[in-house]
Design a protein around this motif. Structure first.
Motif, mmCIF file in Angstrom:
data_model
loop_
_atom_site.group_PDB
_atom_site.id
_atom_site.type_symbol
_atom_site.label_atom_id
_atom_site.label_comp_id
_atom_site.label_asym_id
_atom_site.label_seq_id
_atom_site.Cartn_x
_atom_site.Cartn_y
_atom_site.Cartn_z
ATOM 1 N N ASN A 67 0.859 -1.070 0.085
ATOM 2 C CA ASN A 67 0.062 0.107 0.067
ATOM 3 C C ASN A 67 0.959 1.315 -0.118
ATOM 4 O OD1 ASN A 67 -2.119 1.563 0.088
ATOM 5 N ND2 ASN A 67 -2.486 1.495 2.333
ATOM 6 N N CYS A 68 1.778 1.425 -1.111
ATOM 7 C CA CYS A 68 2.528 2.642 -1.237
ATOM 8 C C CYS A 68 2.685 2.744 -2.539
ATOM 9 C CB CYS A 68 3.854 2.448 -0.453
ATOM 10 S SG CYS A 68 5.150 1.020 -1.187
ATOM 11 N N ASP A 69 3.280 3.727 -2.971
ATOM 12 C CA ASP A 69 3.661 3.907 -4.741
ATOM 13 C C ASP A 69 4.484 2.945 -5.168
ATOM 14 O OD1 ASP A 69 2.240 6.205 -4.700
ATOM 15 O OD2 ASP A 69 3.801 7.661 -4.196
ATOM 16 N N PHE A 70 4.304 2.485 -6.324
ATOM 17 C CA PHE A 70 5.135 1.417 -6.682
ATOM 18 C C PHE A 70 5.449 1.557 -8.160
ATOM 19 C CE2 PHE A 70 5.861 -1.962 -3.629
ATOM 20 C CZ PHE A 70 6.913 -2.810 -4.230
ATOM 21 N N VAL A 71 6.215 0.984 -8.949
ATOM 22 C CA VAL A 71 6.732 0.904 -10.266
ATOM 23 C C VAL A 71 6.952 -0.538 -10.761
ATOM 24 C CG1 VAL A 71 7.105 3.633 -10.544
ATOM 25 C CG2 VAL A 71 8.935 1.697 -9.982
ATOM 26 N N GLU A 72 7.032 -0.883 -11.915
ATOM 27 C CA GLU A 72 7.027 -1.935 -12.462
ATOM 28 C C GLU A 72 8.407 -1.857 -13.397
ATOM 29 O OE1 GLU A 72 7.468 -5.842 -13.083
ATOM 30 O OE2 GLU A 72 5.964 -5.336 -12.216
#
Length: 258
Positions: A67-72
């Motif tokens: 539940n935090c900002d994420f990138v792939e």
């Protein structure tokens, strides 16, 4: 008349985890690692300033669970993407979450150069000694003699070489400040793993450069074992090959208490 039973909640979902059901196989310790990272984020109160970088592999959907900002990132490129994010947004806490195929095979150059440059990021490296998502093939960390779908007679070191010891390699890089190996096979080691994760984030918060926590993990499905047997196999076979040690700890981190 019997007295009413007193109940007390002692175990709840961390705020830093979503309520999305995880896709991992029964007995896989990716879920344990996710929870530990989320608990540390909650305790440090860094969730709203944290950016995670998901790999390609079994944990490719990590962005659904944190539940935090994420990138792939593309396969193996998580350290490069984390480097860019941290340099552009130095006030953010940035971490990568990677498996052995992602980090130690296609991503070997990325992780070595990130450590060499001393990038101020935290890396959490799950080592289950096999390729999980693609069907159980031999990985860079597969043990000598270990059977996989691509080494049905066991890993032959004369043909395939010896397994890579990533923590030991990265500890040699001048830019690294904190590099340790822990395991997720029993409660004691899980507690030690959580402390190491906290220390890795503390390393970054203090601007001390590169940190990595390698976590020995199970893969019951591709090992062909029950979850319980997989935990025993990890302790009896993986730990002797991958010792649980502190390979590099900056002096400022040696006496941290939490």
């Amino acid at each position: 008349m019997e007295a009413p039973v007193q109940t007390q909640i002692v175990y709840t979902r961390p705020t830093s985890l979503t309520d999305t059901p995880m896709h991992y196989c029964p007995g896989c310790t990716h879920g344990v690692a996710h929870r530990l990272i989320a608990e540390v984020m909650d305790e440090m109160e860094i969730r709203e300033i944290t950016i995670g970088v998901a790999p390609v592999g079994c944990s490719v959907f990590a962005y659904n669970y944190f539940n935090c900002d994420f990138v792939e990132a593309a396969h193996g490129r998580a350290p490069a993407m984390a480097t860019g994010i941290k340099r552009v947004l130095p006030e953010r806490m940035v971490f990568t979450y990677q498996g052995d195929g992602d980090l130690a095979s296609i991503g070997m150059a990325e992780i070595m150069h990130a450590a060499g440059r001393g990038e101020n990021i935290s890396v959490f490296f799950l080592n289950n000694a096999i390729y999980g998502m693609t069907g159980g093939q031999m990985a860079p960390t597969t043990l000598p003699g270990q059977k996989t779908t691509s080494s049905p007679n066991g890993r032959d070191v004369e043909q395939a070489g010896f397994p890579l010891h990533m923590a030991e390699l990265l500890a040699k890089m001048e830019g690294s400040s904190y590099v340790v190996r822990r395991s997720l096979h029993d409660p004691k080691n899980i507690r030690m793993a959580k402390k190491a994760i906290r220390t890795a984030f503390e390393t970054q918060r203090r601007g001390m450069g590169f940190s990595l926590v390698e976590l020995l993990s199970t893969c019951p499905t591709n090992w062909g074992m029950t979850p319980t047997d997989a935990l025993v196999w990890l302790e009896e076979h993986m730990v002797p090959v991958y010792p649980l040690e502190d390979f590099k700890v900056a002096p400022e981190l040696a006496n941290l208490k939490f």
